[in-house]
Design an enzyme around this catalytic site. Structure first.
Site, PDB file in Angstrom:
ATOM      1  N   THR A 175       0.813  -1.225   0.000  1.00 45.31           N
ATOM      2  CA  THR A 175       0.000   0.000   0.000  1.00 45.31           C
ATOM      3  C   THR A 175       0.849   1.278   0.000  1.00 45.31           C
ATOM      4  OG1 THR A 175      -0.071   0.084   2.401  1.00 45.31           O
ATOM      5  CG2 THR A 175      -1.861  -1.104   1.313  1.00 45.31           C
TER       6      THR A 175
ATOM      7  N   GLN B 153      -0.054   5.354  -0.402  1.00 46.89           N
ATOM      8  CA  GLN B 153       0.055   6.323   0.712  1.00 46.89           C
ATOM      9  C   GLN B 153       0.810   7.570   0.250  1.00 46.89           C
ATOM     10  OE1 GLN B 153       1.654   4.587   4.355  1.00 46.89           O
ATOM     11  NE2 GLN B 153       0.899   2.570   3.725  1.00 46.89           N
TER      12      GLN B 153
ATOM     13  N   GLY C 145      -6.756   4.909 -41.513  1.00 47.98           N
ATOM     14  CA  GLY C 145      -5.313   5.022 -41.410  1.00 47.98           C
ATOM     15  C   GLY C 145      -4.792   6.153 -42.278  1.00 47.98           C
TER      16      GLY C 145
ATOM     17  N   CYS D 258     -13.231   4.327 -43.846  1.00 48.42           N
ATOM     18  CA  CYS D 258     -12.431   5.493 -44.209  1.00 48.42           C
ATOM     19  C   CYS D 258     -11.279   5.107 -45.151  1.00 48.42           C
ATOM     20  CB  CYS D 258     -11.958   6.228 -42.968  1.00 48.42           C
ATOM     21  SG  CYS D 258     -11.633   7.957 -43.324  1.00 48.42           S
TER      22      CYS D 258
ATOM     23  N   MET E 195     -12.171   2.335 -47.132  1.00 49.64           N
ATOM     24  CA  MET E 195     -13.011   2.576 -48.309  1.00 49.64           C
ATOM     25  C   MET E 195     -12.158   3.083 -49.465  1.00 49.64           C
ATOM     26  SD  MET E 195     -15.887   5.361 -49.262  1.00 49.64           S
ATOM     27  CE  MET E 195     -14.803   6.419 -50.138  1.00 49.64           C
TER      28      MET E 195
ATOM     29  N   GLU F 111      -2.578  10.947 -51.479  1.00 52.00           N
ATOM     30  CA  GLU F 111      -1.858  10.894 -50.203  1.00 52.00           C
ATOM     31  C   GLU F 111      -0.571  10.068 -50.335  1.00 52.00           C
ATOM     32  OE1 GLU F 111      -4.441   9.426 -47.117  1.00 52.00           O
ATOM     33  OE2 GLU F 111      -2.881   9.490 -45.581  1.00 52.00           O
TER      34      GLU F 111
ATOM     35  N   ARG G  17      -9.105  13.664 -45.136  1.00 55.00           N
ATOM     36  CA  ARG G  17      -8.718  14.807 -45.959  1.00 55.00           C
ATOM     37  C   ARG G  17      -8.968  14.487 -47.430  1.00 55.00           C
ATOM     38  NH1 ARG G  17      -5.831  18.802 -43.750  1.00 55.00           N
ATOM     39  NH2 ARG G  17      -4.818  17.621 -42.119  1.00 55.00           N
TER      40      ARG G  17
ATOM     41  N   HIS H  10     -16.787   7.198 -40.211  1.00 59.77           N
ATOM     42  CA  HIS H  10     -16.401   6.224 -39.183  1.00 59.77           C
ATOM     43  C   HIS H  10     -17.624   5.833 -38.359  1.00 59.77           C
ATOM     44  CE1 HIS H  10     -11.966   6.658 -39.507  1.00 59.77           C
ATOM     45  NE2 HIS H  10     -12.287   7.857 -39.969  1.00 59.77           N
TER      46      HIS H  10
ATOM     47  N   GLU I  57     -17.941   3.537 -36.396  1.00 59.01           N
ATOM     48  CA  GLU I  57     -17.570   3.018 -35.070  1.00 59.01           C
ATOM     49  C   GLU I  57     -17.740   4.053 -33.958  1.00 59.01           C
ATOM     50  OE1 GLU I  57     -15.510   3.505 -37.614  1.00 59.01           O
ATOM     51  OE2 GLU I  57     -13.527   4.242 -37.000  1.00 59.01           O
TER      52      GLU I  57
HETATM   53  N1  GLN Z   1      -5.816   8.991 -44.910  1.00 63.57           N
HETATM   54  C1  GLN Z   1      -7.157   9.104 -45.409  1.00 63.57           C
HETATM   55  C2  GLN Z   1      -7.609  10.547 -45.485  1.00 63.57           C
HETATM   56  O1  GLN Z   1      -7.047  11.402 -44.856  1.00 63.57           O
HETATM   57  C3  GLN Z   1      -8.113   8.301 -44.554  1.00 63.57           C
HETATM   58  C4  GLN Z   1      -8.282   8.832 -43.175  1.00 63.57           C
HETATM   59  C5  GLN Z   1      -8.851   7.854 -42.207  1.00 63.57           C
HETATM   60  O2  GLN Z   1      -8.851   6.652 -42.457  1.00 63.57           O
HETATM   61  N2  GLN Z   1      -9.323   8.332 -41.063  1.00 63.57           N
HETATM   62  O3  GLN Z   1      -8.539  10.854 -46.175  1.00 63.57           O
END
Ligand code: GLN
Length: 568
Positions: free
Chosen positions: A199, A203, A375, A402, A405, A426, A495, A542, A544
């Site tokens: 403990t 403390q 990602g 995201c 997709m 990107e 983006r 998203h 989720e």
């Molecule tokens: N990198 C991608 C974008 O910026 C997807 C972003 C993400 O998956 N949140 O559009």
């Protein structure tokens, strides 16, 4: 004649501060969410605030591999994953007022100084910074007209970084002496060489907290196993706290057990009596719905095997699944909703990039479904594209989120439309076939290095194509199902966008754009028809972030159903 004065009785609001002692990472956020939950279940209107002591204005600029998931609020604020726990436990949306960092607090104090809002005073770290913190906490309470505001202060006591936030908490206790409650979440180690629960670190942590002028009302003692009475007594004596206020919190298998365990220790009654809150609902009645959910998670045996193919799983020798915590939780809720126990396997995408990856890809067939979450950047994406090609051709249910997709569109363009160099701006801005690109305003932002908080963030509506897989998932199960019902609202963080130049061509080759922004300019959902694939659907948003234990997300549920029906 005496005038009758109408008394206005202001609702009394309580503030519960949750601070950490000894070490971080022992579940302070879950403890705060669970306290919020048990009070909500007793009939209180509860909101929760998270304080992160770092300088960043938001969590959006931090490496997910180091900080974990960036949780996006409906208003677009990029926050810490604890905000996700609050929303999931409380089953409601929380706004940007409920999240603050040192950076954001200083930024607004400096802005106010520039606006002459301090009446010519010398603006000082103390009291002006803590005062700003207090103002923000109060604002979060006002916005929801909350009975209780639970405030989690990040880090552990004794750290230089969170001192000003502890000072704000102390000042609040001075301002509302009977309405502020302090919880210390501490840790009791059991050193291997001794085999005995110690403990002393707790403390010391309490003494350190005392040095900030704060005495905890309760100690939540986290440890590997339950704490015995002897140690409760010890902490009681050395920390000036009645033994019944030392709450044992041993490790649990599921975070959803924690509200139940807290109630076993009578925690909501203890808090309510200290803060003189009358509760219209008994602990037993309040916990009914939650208990039903938790029981389901324990009794269902029939498994659903889902692979999550991502890129942020490894940190040194450790696997970091925290980066996708909302995705993982979303799968759990939907899987349990269809009476299946989810078994998740995390797969690092780079695995598919070695030696053609064919052997590894074949292993995917043993799963009932595959998810590719969000990602950024180029690492691992060729591996992910191979995975998408494999699951598309082998009719394995696929849900892309995201980046999941955008990469599905690239895969389709490369392998079905035969645009071999199809890519996203990107990764390869020089590609001749940028099927994923950026809007002009984003180009300016990138050009000027204005990267923080400038993505397309937060909730936006999308219009769904009636009859599509997506539309059916959202609306078919509803009694209200009708063609006129076709608008959804989901949270975004991206983006880059599908390049409209290619949409017609992709459609001609069978890809369906089943969700679009109301102006029709932005692609929100792509899918393949059920005649071609049992479930191949990917979203720019998203979903989720809106999945909750007591309200599973319909898209995840549709995906889980397809996984359940998969004939291997
Ligand atoms: N990198 C991608 C974008 O910026 C997807 C972003 C993400 O998956 N949140 O559009």
């Amino acid at each position: 004649m005496e005038k009758k004065v109408k008394k206005i009785i202001l609702p009394i609001r309580s503030y519960i501060f949750v601070v950490g002692g000894v070490i971080s990472g022992v579940g302070k956020g879950i403890a705060a969410s669970s306290i919020a939950k048990i009070l909500q279940d007793r009939g209180q209107c509860v909101t929760a605030v998270k304080i992160d002591p770092y300088i960043n204005i938001d969590a959006g600029t931090m490496n997910p591999g180091e900080h974990g998931e960036v949780f996006v609020l409906h208003d677009g604020y990029e926050t810490d994953q604890d905000m996700g726990n609050y929303e999931r436990f409380l089953n409601k949306d929380i706004g940007r007022e409920n999240y603050m960092t040192t950076g954001v607090v200083y930024q607004s104090v400096i802005q106010k100084e520039r606006n002459l809002e301090y009446d010519g005073k010398c603006v000082e770290v103390v009291p002006h910074i803590p005062m700003e913190v207090i103002e923000r906490i109060e604002k979060a309470g006002d916005k929801e007209n909350a009975d209780v505001v639970v405030v989690e202060i990040g880090g552990t006591v004794g750290e230089y970084q969170n001192m000003l936030f502890l000072e704000a908490a102390r000042m609040m206790k001075n301002k509302y002496p009977n309405q502020v409650f302090f919880v210390m979440v501490s840790y009791l180690p059991i050193p291997g060489t001794l085999g005995e629960m110690k403990t002393k670190p707790t403390q010391h942590a309490v003494r350190t907290l005392n040095a900030s002028g704060i005495q905890p009302d309760i100690i939540i003692a986290r440890s590997k196993v339950a704490m015995d009475d002897k140690r409760k007594e010890k902490l009681s004596v050395f920390c000036n706290i009645p033994a019944n206020r030392v709450i044992s919190a041993p490790d649990v298998k599921s975070i959803y057990d924690i509200p139940i365990n807290f109630e076993k220790e009578g925690l909501s009654d203890l808090i309510c009596s200290t803060l003189s809150m009358s509760c219209p609902i008994t602990p037993k009645d309040g916990a009914r719905e939650w208990n039903k959910f938790v029981n389901k998670t324990k009794t269902i045996k029939d498994e659903l095997h889902i692979a999550i193919v991502g890129k942020y799983f490894n940190s040194g020798d450790f696997v970091l699944s925290d980066v996708y915590i909302s995705v993982i939780e979303a799968i759990k809720y939907s899987s349990f909703a269809i009476n299946k126990k989810p078994v998740l396997t995390w797969i690092n995408a780079s695995k598919y990039e070695k030696n053609g990856g064919l052997k590894e890809l074949k292993e995917l067939s043993k799963f009932d479904g595959v998810i590719v979450p969000g990602g950024f950047g180029s690492r691992g994406i060729e591996g992910i594209i191979s995975v998408i090609e494999y699951v598309r051709k082998n009719k394995i249910p696929y849900l892309g989120l995201c980046y999941g997709m955008q990469l599905a569109v690239i895969e389709y363009a490369r392998n079905v439309l035969k645009l071999k160099d199809a890519n996203t701006r990107e990764v390869d801005p020089k590609s001749k076939n940028l099927v994923i690109t950026v809007m002009d305003d984003q180009l300016n932002l990138i050009g000027n290095k204005r990267m923080g908080g400038t993505m397309r963030l937060g909730a936006y509506p999308a219009i769904l194509k009636p009859g599509s897989v997506a539309w059916k998932a959202y609306f078919n199960s509803s009694k209200l199902a009708q063609i006129s019902l076709n608008t959804i609202s989901e949270r975004h963080r991206h983006r880059y966008e599908v390049n409209n130049y290619y949409v017609e061509m992709l459609e001609k080759y069978g890809m369906i754009f089943s969700g679009l922004s109301p102006d029709g300019k932005l692609c929100e959902i792509v899918e393949l028809p059920i005649s071609k694939h049992p479930f191949f659907l990917a979203t720019q948003f998203h979903p989720e972030f809106l999945a909750r234990p007591l309200a599973p997300h319909k898209l995840f549920t549709a995906f889980c159903k397809a996984c359940k029906n998969r004939k291997k």
